[in-house]
Design an enzyme around this catalytic site. Structure first.
Site, short mmCIF file in Angstrom:
data_model
loop_
_atom_site.label_atom_id
_atom_site.label_comp_id
_atom_site.label_asym_id
_atom_site.label_seq_id
_atom_site.Cartn_x
_atom_site.Cartn_y
_atom_site.Cartn_z
N LYS A 1 0.75 -1.11 0.22
CA LYS A 1 0.30 -0.06 -0.07
C LYS A 1 1.14 1.57 0.19
O LYS A 1 0.59 1.91 -0.91
CB LYS A 1 -0.95 -0.02 0.94
CG LYS A 1 -1.99 -1.22 1.65
CD LYS A 1 -2.96 -1.24 2.57
CE LYS A 1 -3.63 -2.13 2.20
NZ LYS A 1 -4.21 -2.68 3.71
N GLN B 1 -4.78 -1.33 9.62
CA GLN B 1 -4.80 -2.74 8.79
C GLN B 1 -5.34 -3.61 9.99
O GLN B 1 -4.40 -3.66 10.88
CB GLN B 1 -3.22 -3.25 8.74
CG GLN B 1 -2.78 -3.96 7.96
CD GLN B 1 -3.61 -4.28 6.36
OE1 GLN B 1 -3.18 -3.64 6.33
NE2 GLN B 1 -3.60 -5.53 6.65
N ASP C 1 -11.22 2.30 4.23
CA ASP C 1 -11.03 1.24 4.40
C ASP C 1 -12.93 0.74 3.75
O ASP C 1 -13.45 -0.04 3.82
CB ASP C 1 -11.01 0.62 5.19
CG ASP C 1 -9.52 -0.55 4.83
OD1 ASP C 1 -9.26 -0.34 3.95
OD2 ASP C 1 -9.14 -0.47 5.99
#
Ligand code: NAD
Length: 304
Positions: free
Chosen positions: A66, A110, A133
């Protein structure tokens, strides 16, 4: 694995179209790079803040990918690595600080988080406008009400993949029977909502679904996100179906496989995404797009 010689291939094609996520993701990243150029001209280079708690090896690989993608498209990324002794309050404090920081357009914590930290509490603390997200109940609610804002990256990446395929081959999810295997907040559930919004007739299958083979046999589109290696047998696939494999698993020989028995499925499907090189790269490219969308909305600069 089903022996190919034993399969009834009927009117099957020789091989399915390969839904090359690597190539599609490169195109999407190039598009996002241009959008970020427009934001930068307006003095608004997007910023993504990433928290990585603990030392889960897979999470470290994902986060590295990422951060690298951010560099490629021009997003300013900040990575905060925290020990697995981090408390929930400490993590919530970091999220609060990023929520208040005007240079941060997107916040990504994460997952999975170490035991002792309530994942939901952390997700719920992220400002919905910075929730790149797409896991916050506000954004899931918008999606459920047919007004998507920031949408979870993996299902959004799958929709992009289907759109690229659809433009090339005259295919659309509208009116099709779709089966989504999995109902997680991160993949299956938003996937089923996106397909519902795209006018497919959607069946959501999960670990308590009887006769999975029967449900899949009826499907014009299968999205497999169960997290079970090669759960979906090639022989179950309806001839001419489109198959998207979200699963990713390390095999004993060190190679990777998905939730679908790829070699057998591609003899029946019209199109299929491989693992690796399918949904994975699309997920990261879509995260970049979500960062650009979040920055555009928050800073009032059009990018399309
Ligand atoms: P999860 O464990 O949260 O959810 C799995 C879902 O599958 C659950 O709803 C469960 O009910 C269902 N399920 C489990 N076993 C089943 C079975 N035998 N039959 C039918 N349904 C079954 O997992 P997740 O986070 O949604 O991820 C699913 C898979 O996708 C994993 O392999 C994960 O690694 C992968 N993934 C890939 C990407 C990517 O970018 N490629 C992104 C996210 C997740």
């Amino acid at each position: 694995m089903t022996a190919l010689a034993d399969m009834d291939l009927g009117a099957a094609r020789v091989f399915a179209v390969n839904l090359d996520g690597k190539a599609m993701a490169a195109l999407l990243r190039a598009e996002v790079k241009q959008q970020i150029g427009r934001l930068a001209v307006g003095g608004a280079t997007p910023g993504l803040a990433v928290a990585l708690v603990g030392d889960d090896p897979a999470s470290q690989v994902y986060v590295k990918g990422k951060v690298k993608a951010c560099e490629e498209v021009g997003i300013a990324s900040t990575l905060r690595k925290l020990p697995d002794t981090t408390t929930q309050d400490e993590l919530l404090g970091l999220v609060d600080a990023w929520n208040a920081d005007p240079a941060v357009d997107g916040i990504l914590v994460q997952l999975p988080l170490p035991k002792g930290i309530d994942q939901r509490a952390v997700i719920d603390r992220i400002a919905p406008t910075k929730d790149v997200d797409g896991f916050h109940p506000h954004n899931l609610g918008l999606l459920a009400s047919g007004r998507p804002g920031l949408v979870a990256c993996t299902p959004a990446g799958v929709m992009r993949m289907l759109s690229v395929y659809g433009k090339a081959y005259g295919w659309t999810p509208a009116g099709k029977r779709a089966v989504v295997i999995g109902r997680s907040i991160t993949v299956g559930r938003p996937m089923s909502l996106l397909l519902t919004n795209a006018d497919a007739t959607v069946t959501v299958c999960h670990s308590r679904t009887p006769d999975l083979a029967g449900r899949i046999g009826e499907a014009d589109l299968v999205v497999a996100a169960a997290g079970v290696p090669q759960l979906v047998k090639g022989a179950w696939i309806k001839v001419g179906a489109v198959v998207i494999d979200v699963g990713i698993h390390r095999m004993a020989d060190g190679g990777l496989c998905g939730d679908v028995e790829f070699d057998a499925a591609r003899l029946r499907a019209a199109a299929i995404s491989p693992v690796p090189g399918g949904v994975g790269p699309m997920t990261i490219a879509q995260l970049m797009r979500n960062c650009a969308l979040a920055a555009s909305a928050r800073r009032g600069i059009a990018i399309d």
